[in-house]
Design an enzyme around this catalytic site. Sequence first.
Site, PDB file in Angstrom:
ATOM      1  N   CYS A   1       0.843  -1.193   0.000  1.00 34.83           N
ATOM      2  CA  CYS A   1       0.000   0.000   0.000  1.00 34.83           C
ATOM      3  C   CYS A   1       0.884   1.250   0.000  1.00 34.83           C
ATOM      4  O   CYS A   1       1.523   1.552   1.015  1.00 34.83           O
ATOM      5  CB  CYS A   1      -0.908   0.000   1.230  1.00 34.83           C
TER       6      CYS A   1
ATOM      7  N   CYS B   1      -0.207   3.666   2.861  1.00 30.91           N
ATOM      8  CA  CYS B   1       0.036   3.215   4.229  1.00 30.91           C
ATOM      9  C   CYS B   1       1.518   3.060   4.527  1.00 30.91           C
ATOM     10  O   CYS B   1       1.989   3.443   5.590  1.00 30.91           O
ATOM     11  CB  CYS B   1      -0.637   1.863   4.473  1.00 30.91           C
ATOM     12  N   ASP B   2       2.234   2.450   3.598  1.00 28.59           N
ATOM     13  CA  ASP B   2       3.620   2.076   3.837  1.00 28.59           C
ATOM     14  C   ASP B   2       4.646   3.015   3.185  1.00 28.59           C
ATOM     15  O   ASP B   2       5.804   3.019   3.569  1.00 28.59           O
ATOM     16  CB  ASP B   2       3.868   0.650   3.331  1.00 28.59           C
TER      17      ASP B   2
END
Length: 95
Positions: A15, A18-19
């Site tokens: 992601c 997210c990451d």
Amino acid sequence: MPGEREYRNRGVAYCPHCDGPLFKASGAVIGGGNSGVEAAIDLAGLVSHVTIIEYDAQLRADAVLIAKLRSLPNVTVIPSAQTTEIIGDEAGDVR
């Protein structure tokens, strides 16, 4: 893919939203379709450099996404390259 499980959450992520902030220096996206190009565009705003690895001779994303991607100075596309393995070191740094 060999190496994916070993380096999951130690360099392999799924992601960009997210990451992506965890990878300030650089990142790579495998695949040049719409999802891959969108991920690369998003990552380009978070990291210093993004590399897209695409097995086809050209990106397969929609033209508007490719145009946006090409406008970004910190993105490199490597066409005609099939990813066969993910390798890294003991510290978990993926190469």
